[in-house]
Design an enzyme around this catalytic site. Sequence first.
Site, PDB file in Angstrom:
ATOM      1  N   GLU A 164      60.010  80.452 -12.509  1.00 12.94           N
ATOM      2  CA  GLU A 164      60.768  81.597 -13.022  1.00 12.94           C
ATOM      3  C   GLU A 164      62.244  81.564 -12.615  1.00 12.94           C
ATOM      4  O   GLU A 164      62.674  82.275 -11.713  1.00 12.94           O
ATOM      5  CB  GLU A 164      60.135  82.907 -12.561  1.00 12.94           C
ATOM      6  N   GLU A 355      50.590  81.883 -14.582  1.00 10.85           N
ATOM      7  CA  GLU A 355      50.376  83.180 -13.940  1.00 10.85           C
ATOM      8  C   GLU A 355      50.016  84.215 -14.984  1.00 10.85           C
ATOM      9  O   GLU A 355      50.612  84.242 -16.066  1.00 10.85           O
ATOM     10  CB  GLU A 355      51.642  83.697 -13.214  1.00 10.85           C
TER      11      GLU A 355
HETATM   12  C1  GCO Z   1      56.602  86.394 -10.764  1.00 11.36           C
HETATM   13  C2  GCO Z   1      56.344  85.541  -9.606  1.00 11.36           C
HETATM   14  C3  GCO Z   1      55.289  86.065  -8.690  1.00 11.36           C
HETATM   15  C4  GCO Z   1      55.049  87.538  -8.690  1.00 11.36           C
HETATM   16  C5  GCO Z   1      54.199  87.986  -9.842  1.00 11.36           C
HETATM   17  C6  GCO Z   1      53.935  89.443  -9.858  1.00 11.36           C
HETATM   18  O1  GCO Z   1      56.090  86.102 -11.819  1.00 11.36           O
HETATM   19  O2  GCO Z   1      57.322  87.372 -10.653  1.00 11.36           O
HETATM   20  O3  GCO Z   1      56.046  84.267  -9.980  1.00 11.36           O
HETATM   21  O4  GCO Z   1      55.756  85.619  -7.464  1.00 11.36           O
HETATM   22  O5  GCO Z   1      54.419  87.925  -7.531  1.00 11.36           O
HETATM   23  O6  GCO Z   1      54.816  87.667 -11.022  1.00 11.36           O
HETATM   24  O7  GCO Z   1      55.098  90.162 -10.061  1.00 11.36           O
END
Ligand code: GCO
Length: 452
Positions: A164, A355
């Site tokens: 990200e 994710e």
């Molecule tokens: C993101 C990060 C994670 C976060 C998750 C929840 O996507 O922001 O990769 O570290 O913890 O997304 O917000």
Amino acid sequence: MFTFPKDFLWGVATSAGQIEGAACEDGRSPSIWDTFSAIPGKIAGGDTPAVACDYYHRYPEQLALIKELGFQSHRFSFSWSRILPEGTGKPNQKGLDFYKRAIDEMLRLGLTPNATMYHWDLPQALDDRGGFLNRDIVSWFGEYADVLLQNFGDVVPLWTTFNEPIATYVGYGPGWFAPGRTGGERDGRIANHHLLLAHGEAVRRFRAHFGEDDTHKIGIVVDLWHHHPARPDNADDIRLAELENEKAYRSYLHPLFKGAYSPALLEFMQQNNAMPDIREGDMASIAEPLDFFGLNCYNRVVDCADGAQAARQNVEHAGGNYMDNGMEYYPKAIYDALHILTDDYGLQIPIYITENGTQGIDEQPVTENGETVLHDPMRIRYYQGFLEWLGKALAEGIDVRGYYAWTLLDNFEWSAGYSFRFGMVHTPVGGGNYVLKDSAKWWREFLKSPQI
Ligand code: GCO
């Protein structure tokens, strides 16, 4: 009913800065999140990542949980300041040994390691030298990537450079993430340009390391929150949503997959005195071919030029609905995001969902018939909905190879501290006393025969 392919990879994702703790142990130096969280008012509840889930000591039991639930892979990240406490130079043997132990344990359990080089936790020592605003970050990152590849290249089949990139923009532009610099749009864009160059550099080092051996794969992880106009016929809303899409995911996908910033973003940067120094060869060096793409998908965003309240009402009127945590329930976001990748960017490389998950607020375990349980129906509904839409995309032929739930444990959720609970396993700070939430039990059943 959709049955996921037999070789589809199911995993859970975590990150070093959110779970490891042991912030000052065995030669680790502070990261920007250690420094940032020490500033009063930056993190909810004054929380810090100093202890987190104590994965540093408790990784055997936490990896065992991943296995016990039936997942096959662990996506984790390396802490740069544990490996290179100065950011560059001499590696910290104790830090390397820790990751050797953890990866060995994953392999022993049959969990495929999927490693992220950088998940937001820059060594403070490097931020002191300008961090991502300094173009030298490209060689610093290249050096770090080499150390990782030399030590773990062979045992980790899946690699990503950055998680990200937008977090870096946020850390240098508006400043509500570490390092909390508030240089505005200009610094945010400069930091992101350097990050993208560092990404390309790491990919080249990766290719040099593996040569003809193509059994190890490298990609990048970008989060895609598509912005929709709240009032589909309103020109102001449409313009706003379009601009937000340009400033967010398109500002990464265009350089990575089209080899150029989009005309709309270039115009925006020009008008806002936010143009990074783009040198000859930069764009080609960012657009190094990748083996796969990592998609983080959480939700969509609805924009209304008349303000947030209006946006909310409009979504409700349009048939949207909200979860207990205040987020819209819009599982089609994952299907839309996959289509953006294939339709708008013509992506031909495999995709992993790196994710997907949602946060609970005020979740507490209860005792029922002598058993400690935690009911999180909202999270089950969320996972189920997203998996249904993922199934539809797969059925249409979109090449998704795996899915990682975010996340295993309740952990340090950046600026929200420990107040946002993303885990499928309830975890007090410091780990231990784990309680499988209903969603973890749901996953355990689902993974026995993944169909939706
Ligand atoms: C993101 C990060 C994670 C976060 C998750 C929840 O996507 O922001 O990769 O570290 O913890 O997304 O917000």
